[in-house]
Write a protein that holds these residues in place. Structure first.
Motif, PDB file in Angstrom:
ATOM      1  N   GLN A  89      -3.445  10.715   5.832  1.00  0.00           N
ATOM      2  CA  GLN A  89      -4.561  11.402   5.523  1.00  0.00           C
ATOM      3  C   GLN A  89      -5.159  11.151   7.229  1.00  0.00           C
ATOM      4  O   GLN A  89      -5.901  10.544   7.808  1.00  0.00           O
ATOM      5  CB  GLN A  89      -5.813  10.597   4.468  1.00  0.00           C
ATOM      6  CG  GLN A  89      -7.012  10.434   4.192  1.00  0.00           C
ATOM      7  CD  GLN A  89      -6.894  12.714   4.250  1.00  0.00           C
ATOM      8  OE1 GLN A  89      -5.845  13.208   3.406  1.00  0.00           O
ATOM      9  NE2 GLN A  89      -7.656  13.335   4.799  1.00  0.00           N
ATOM     10  N   MET A  90      -5.587  12.250   7.719  1.00  0.00           N
ATOM     11  CA  MET A  90      -6.623  12.330   8.791  1.00  0.00           C
ATOM     12  C   MET A  90      -8.319  12.709   8.688  1.00  0.00           C
ATOM     13  O   MET A  90      -7.722  14.454   8.022  1.00  0.00           O
ATOM     14  CB  MET A  90      -5.476  13.221   9.853  1.00  0.00           C
ATOM     15  CG  MET A  90      -4.217  13.173  10.007  1.00  0.00           C
ATOM     16  SD  MET A  90      -2.670  14.358  10.940  1.00  0.00           S
ATOM     17  CE  MET A  90      -3.231  15.806   9.698  1.00  0.00           C
ATOM     18  N   ASN A  91      -8.388  12.102   9.417  1.00  0.00           N
ATOM     19  CA  ASN A  91      -9.864  12.743   8.940  1.00  0.00           C
ATOM     20  C   ASN A  91      -9.931  13.106  10.954  1.00  0.00           C
ATOM     21  O   ASN A  91     -10.069  12.598  11.619  1.00  0.00           O
ATOM     22  CB  ASN A  91     -10.845  11.697   8.450  1.00  0.00           C
ATOM     23  CG  ASN A  91     -10.792  11.649   7.015  1.00  0.00           C
ATOM     24  OD1 ASN A  91      -9.975  12.561   5.899  1.00  0.00           O
ATOM     25  ND2 ASN A  91     -10.704  10.897   6.465  1.00  0.00           N
ATOM     26  N   ARG A 108      -9.557   6.523  11.797  1.00  0.00           N
ATOM     27  CA  ARG A 108      -9.791   8.070  11.323  1.00  0.00           C
ATOM     28  C   ARG A 108      -8.825   8.681  10.796  1.00  0.00           C
ATOM     29  O   ARG A 108      -8.902   9.559   9.816  1.00  0.00           O
ATOM     30  CB  ARG A 108      -9.823   8.807  12.652  1.00  0.00           C
ATOM     31  CG  ARG A 108     -10.987   8.850  14.008  1.00  0.00           C
ATOM     32  CD  ARG A 108     -11.252  10.235  15.032  1.00  0.00           C
ATOM     33  NE  ARG A 108      -9.876  10.173  15.276  1.00  0.00           N
ATOM     34  CZ  ARG A 108      -8.708  10.641  15.980  1.00  0.00           C
ATOM     35  NH1 ARG A 108      -9.260  11.988  15.775  1.00  0.00           N
ATOM     36  NH2 ARG A 108      -8.088  10.650  16.875  1.00  0.00           N
ATOM     37  N   PHE A 109      -7.430   7.425  11.079  1.00  0.00           N
ATOM     38  CA  PHE A 109      -6.340   8.341  10.120  1.00  0.00           C
ATOM     39  C   PHE A 109      -6.336   7.388   9.207  1.00  0.00           C
ATOM     40  O   PHE A 109      -5.996   6.266   9.455  1.00  0.00           O
ATOM     41  CB  PHE A 109      -4.976   8.414  11.315  1.00  0.00           C
ATOM     42  CG  PHE A 109      -5.044   9.588  11.994  1.00  0.00           C
ATOM     43  CD1 PHE A 109      -6.240  10.445  12.317  1.00  0.00           C
ATOM     44  CD2 PHE A 109      -4.289  10.113  12.675  1.00  0.00           C
ATOM     45  CE1 PHE A 109      -6.324  11.549  12.768  1.00  0.00           C
ATOM     46  CE2 PHE A 109      -4.511  11.213  13.545  1.00  0.00           C
ATOM     47  CZ  PHE A 109      -5.071  12.077  14.195  1.00  0.00           C
ATOM     48  N   THR A 110      -4.844   6.808   8.047  1.00  0.00           N
ATOM     49  CA  THR A 110      -4.707   6.178   7.603  1.00  0.00           C
ATOM     50  C   THR A 110      -3.697   6.726   6.816  1.00  0.00           C
ATOM     51  O   THR A 110      -3.253   7.587   5.832  1.00  0.00           O
ATOM     52  CB  THR A 110      -5.481   6.377   5.543  1.00  0.00           C
ATOM     53  OG1 THR A 110      -7.265   5.883   6.123  1.00  0.00           O
ATOM     54  CG2 THR A 110      -5.090   5.164   4.939  1.00  0.00           C
ATOM     55  N   ILE A 111      -2.268   5.827   6.544  1.00  0.00           N
ATOM     56  CA  ILE A 111      -1.068   6.104   6.036  1.00  0.00           C
ATOM     57  C   ILE A 111      -1.151   5.372   5.130  1.00  0.00           C
ATOM     58  O   ILE A 111      -1.230   4.438   4.461  1.00  0.00           O
ATOM     59  CB  ILE A 111      -0.114   5.165   7.376  1.00  0.00           C
ATOM     60  CG1 ILE A 111       0.960   5.831   6.691  1.00  0.00           C
ATOM     61  CG2 ILE A 111      -0.075   4.411   7.627  1.00  0.00           C
ATOM     62  CD1 ILE A 111       2.706   5.626   7.703  1.00  0.00           C
ATOM     63  N   GLY A 161     -13.277  18.414  13.524  1.00  0.00           N
ATOM     64  CA  GLY A 161     -14.297  17.097  12.353  1.00  0.00           C
ATOM     65  C   GLY A 161     -13.530  17.430  11.205  1.00  0.00           C
ATOM     66  O   GLY A 161     -13.850  16.555  10.457  1.00  0.00           O
ATOM     67  N   GLY A 162     -12.747  18.083  11.369  1.00  0.00           N
ATOM     68  CA  GLY A 162     -11.880  18.425   9.828  1.00  0.00           C
ATOM     69  C   GLY A 162     -10.689  18.007   9.422  1.00  0.00           C
ATOM     70  O   GLY A 162     -10.366  16.698  10.489  1.00  0.00           O
ATOM     71  N   SER A 163     -10.571  18.048   8.740  1.00  0.00           N
ATOM     72  CA  SER A 163      -9.261  16.666   7.485  1.00  0.00           C
ATOM     73  C   SER A 163      -8.157  17.593   7.612  1.00  0.00           C
ATOM     74  O   SER A 163      -7.829  18.438   6.882  1.00  0.00           O
ATOM     75  CB  SER A 163      -9.509  15.877   6.847  1.00  0.00           C
ATOM     76  OG  SER A 163     -10.609  15.321   6.875  1.00  0.00           O
ATOM     77  N   LEU A 164      -6.784  17.251   7.805  1.00  0.00           N
ATOM     78  CA  LEU A 164      -5.666  17.336   6.659  1.00  0.00           C
ATOM     79  C   LEU A 164      -4.676  16.162   6.297  1.00  0.00           C
ATOM     80  O   LEU A 164      -4.713  15.316   6.481  1.00  0.00           O
ATOM     81  CB  LEU A 164      -4.603  17.366   8.030  1.00  0.00           C
ATOM     82  CG  LEU A 164      -5.239  19.419   8.222  1.00  0.00           C
ATOM     83  CD1 LEU A 164      -4.581  19.569   9.828  1.00  0.00           C
ATOM     84  CD2 LEU A 164      -5.005  20.465   7.221  1.00  0.00           C
TER      85      LEU A 164
END
Length: 117
Positions: A80-82, A65-68, A14-17
């Motif tokens: 960005q990984m959410n 969930r992911f954005t480049i 559930g976290g982000s990196l």
């Protein structure tokens, strides 16, 4: 051309990196910037791709969930990984396709992302 990836780590589900990749060198234009991942016992797979024109590609497993993103002037791109899931655990690699260098793909050294349940 050398790529340096950073930003991996351990995160709870559930976290982000946010991963970053910087390409060093001169005299080239990166035509496609991408992120790939490889989990133990599995093949390397595409996670996100952005082309020089700005179009992007994501597999269904990470879409939404992911954005480049990129800063082309600095030869830098990010992932960005959410809403991370345990199945996102892998070594993440950045890759750069450069047409002017015989269409070679250059790779970063990989950064570990571990998502705990």
């Amino acid at each position: 051309v050398q790529l340096q990836a950073s930003g991996g780590g351990l995160v709870q589900a559930g976290g982000s990196l946010r991963l970053s990749c910087v390409a060093s060198g001169s005299g080239f234009t990166i035509n496609e910037m991408g992120w790939y991942r490889q989990a133990p016992g599995k093949q390397r797979e595409l996670v996100a791709l952005i082309r020089s024109g700005g179009s992007t590609n994501y597999p269904l497993s990470v879409k939404g969930r992911f954005t480049i993103s990129r800063d082309s002037a600095k030869n830098t791109w990010h992932l960005q990984m959410n809403s991370l899931k345990p199945e996102d655990t892998a070594v993440y690699y950045c890759g750069a396709l450069i047409y002017s260098l015989r269409g070679q793909v250059f790779w970063g050294q990989g950064t570990q992302v571990t998502v705990s349940s």
